[in-house]
Design a protein around this motif. Structure first.
Motif, short mmCIF file in Angstrom:
data_model
loop_
_atom_site.label_atom_id
_atom_site.label_comp_id
_atom_site.label_asym_id
_atom_site.label_seq_id
_atom_site.Cartn_x
_atom_site.Cartn_y
_atom_site.Cartn_z
N MET A 78 0.82 -1.21 0.00
CA MET A 78 0.00 0.00 0.00
C MET A 78 0.85 1.26 0.00
O MET A 78 0.53 2.25 -0.68
CB MET A 78 -0.91 0.00 1.23
N MET A 79 1.97 1.25 0.71
CA MET A 79 2.85 2.41 0.73
C MET A 79 3.40 2.70 -0.67
O MET A 79 3.47 3.85 -1.09
CB MET A 79 3.99 2.21 1.73
N ALA A 116 2.08 5.77 -3.00
CA ALA A 116 3.13 6.71 -3.39
C ALA A 116 3.07 6.99 -4.88
O ALA A 116 3.22 8.15 -5.31
CB ALA A 116 4.50 6.16 -3.01
N TYR A 117 2.83 5.94 -5.67
CA TYR A 117 2.73 6.15 -7.11
C TYR A 117 1.57 7.08 -7.46
O TYR A 117 1.72 8.03 -8.24
CB TYR A 117 2.58 4.83 -7.86
N THR A 127 6.48 9.25 -14.02
CA THR A 127 6.71 7.90 -13.50
C THR A 127 8.05 7.81 -12.77
O THR A 127 8.20 7.03 -11.83
CB THR A 127 6.68 6.86 -14.64
N PHE A 128 9.02 8.62 -13.17
CA PHE A 128 10.32 8.66 -12.49
C PHE A 128 10.17 9.30 -11.10
O PHE A 128 10.74 8.82 -10.12
CB PHE A 128 11.32 9.46 -13.32
N ALA A 150 8.92 6.19 -3.91
CA ALA A 150 8.51 4.84 -3.50
C ALA A 150 9.71 4.01 -3.07
O ALA A 150 9.60 3.17 -2.16
CB ALA A 150 7.76 4.16 -4.64
N ILE A 151 10.86 4.19 -3.71
CA ILE A 151 12.08 3.48 -3.32
C ILE A 151 12.39 3.71 -1.85
O ILE A 151 12.76 2.79 -1.12
CB ILE A 151 13.26 3.92 -4.20
N ALA A 152 12.24 4.95 -1.40
CA ALA A 152 12.57 5.30 -0.02
C ALA A 152 11.74 4.53 1.00
O ALA A 152 12.19 4.29 2.12
CB ALA A 152 12.39 6.81 0.19
#
Length: 428
Positions: A63-64, A68-69, A125-126, A132-134
């Motif tokens: 979900m995170m 985030a996306y 998208t970048f 989201a990586i974080a």
């Protein structure tokens, strides 16, 4: 009839004078690349992370990433794009000229003949995958409400300025910094943000003494495969045209990832005596991260060395660095994305081919490799300093606005799937 012919000739002369015309091939490719990069976040990264998370938090982790996306995309269209690619302000940030995409029409075209709206979507998208990586560094103990506020503020005050400095006409762009698809802008940026947030929020209860088993390494491997697939759009799409450089970036991306996966298997044998699927998947991602800033700039030898190095440095970050400093980077976002991204950003300066990388660089005419390395070091240093300071500020503000960033001890013990969402990732 004569007037019609002259009119056509007149329009043709305008086209030759530099007015872009719609290129259906480039348009089709860029729309496909955008869709591929979109797949990387709510599908690829979500599965990659969820599989490494304990069962009681797998849904919350997904979900995170998913939220985030969605939220980062809204922020991007509202004002993020303008801050990243608007008119330059002091070499650091773009203006608000294009807030809510003001002044950009559906019929506007980029220089290679595809719609400007597609460029906005591609770059969005970048922005979304970077924040989201974080999340991978802070899962299993962070309030979802804090995360939502963090996504908005971080995308505005951290991602947009870094993207502008490197890609949008800022001072690093003008200095000739090379980052083909996001070594500094995406991977170093997102990975370091994750570590800063993890240090501020604190370790998970029981870490590192309590064994925290992943819910499904099979899901992680599937997520890695989807990331690998989407990465073709990520890297080859960053050429912004369906041409030879895009084809080269496509091949080098695949080759570096494969090289890195094989390298991690060997490292697993050396250190643990057994090859692991989790390690192989992590190696592939580390190779993809490392080749990202160099994908369209290097040849086969450069891609080979960058892929091997991405795996070696990523392995070091996950197995050695983390144990030495004892930080709780839950899913190794820092170890894989920042460390491998750092290597890739610097290796780009070492292995970039002059004809591919320096055609538009102020260092091209002199063939100044040392000068290029200095610029690469500058871009790395700026990213580290700016991201670390601004992420700390953004998380502090997000925490204050939501009554603290960390969930209660009871919620952490029970699991965030049930306590925050009232759902289960696996009904076993």
């Amino acid at each position: 009839m004569l007037f019609r012919i002259l009119s056509i000739l007149g329009l043709a002369s305008l086209a030759f004078a530099g007015e872009p015309t719609l290129d259906t091939g480039n348009t089709s490719w860029m729309m496909t690349a955008t869709a591929l990069v979109m797949l990387m976040t709510p599908a690829g990264l979500a599965l990659f992370y969820a599989g490494m998370t304990r069962t009681k938090n797998a849904l919350n982790t997904t979900m995170m990433v998913f939220a985030a996306y969605a939220l980062a995309t809204v922020v991007w269209v509202f004002w993020g794009y303008s801050l990243a690619f608007g008119d330059d302000v002091a070499g650091i940030i773009g203006s608000l000229k294009h807030i809510f995409l003001n002044g950009i029409e559906y019929s506007d075209l980029e220089s290679s003949g595809y719609p400007s709206y597609v460029f906005v979507a591609f770059q969005g998208t970048f922005a979304a995958i970077t924040v989201a990586i974080a999340s991978g560094s802070i899962i299993e103990r962070t309030k979802f409400s804090t995360w939502l506020v963090f996504v908005i503020l971080w995308g505005t005050f951290v991602y947009a300025p870094i993207a502008h400095m490197v890609w949008g006409g800022g001072f690093l762009y003008n200095a000739g910094a090379l980052d083909f698809a996001g070594g500094t802008v995406v991977h170093m940026n997102g990975g370091l943000a994750g570590l800063v947030a993890a240090l501020m929020i604190g370790k998970r209860k029981g870490y590192p003494k309590t064994q925290m088993m992943p819910s499904s390494i099979i899901l992680t491997a599937l997520g890695a495969a989807l990331l690998w697939f989407g990465w073709f759009g990520f890297n080859a799409g960053s050429e912004f045209a369906a041409d030879g450089v895009a084809g080269s970036a496509f091949l080098m991306t695949n080759f570096a990832a494969a090289t890195a996966a094989v390298t991690w298997i060997i490292l697993d044998y050396i250190k643990f005596g057994k090859p692991t699927l989790l390690g192989t998947a992590s190696g592939a991602v580390a190779g993809l991260v490392a080749i990202t800033p160099a994908a369209g700039f290097v040849g086969v030898i450069g891609a080979l060395i960058i892929g091997i190095g991405g795996s070696v440095f990523g392995f070091f970050g996950v197995t050695v660095l983390k144990k030495i400093f004892k930080y709780d980077d839950s899913l190794d976002a820092f170890g894989v994305h920042f460390i491998a991204g750092l290597w890739g950003a610097l290796a780009t300066g070492l292995f970039a081919l002059k004809d591919l990388a320096w055609a538009g660089s102020p260092l091209h005419d002199h063939g100044d490799r040392l000068g290029q390395m200095i610029v690469q070091l500058e871009s790395v240093a700026v990213t580290i300093i700016f991201t670390a300071i601004m992420t700390a500020i953004v998380l502090k503000v997000s925490s204050l606005l939501t009554g603290g960033a960390r969930v209660s001890e009871e919620a952490e013990v029970e699991g965030l799937d049930a306590t925050i969402h009232g759902e289960k990732g696996f009904n076993l």
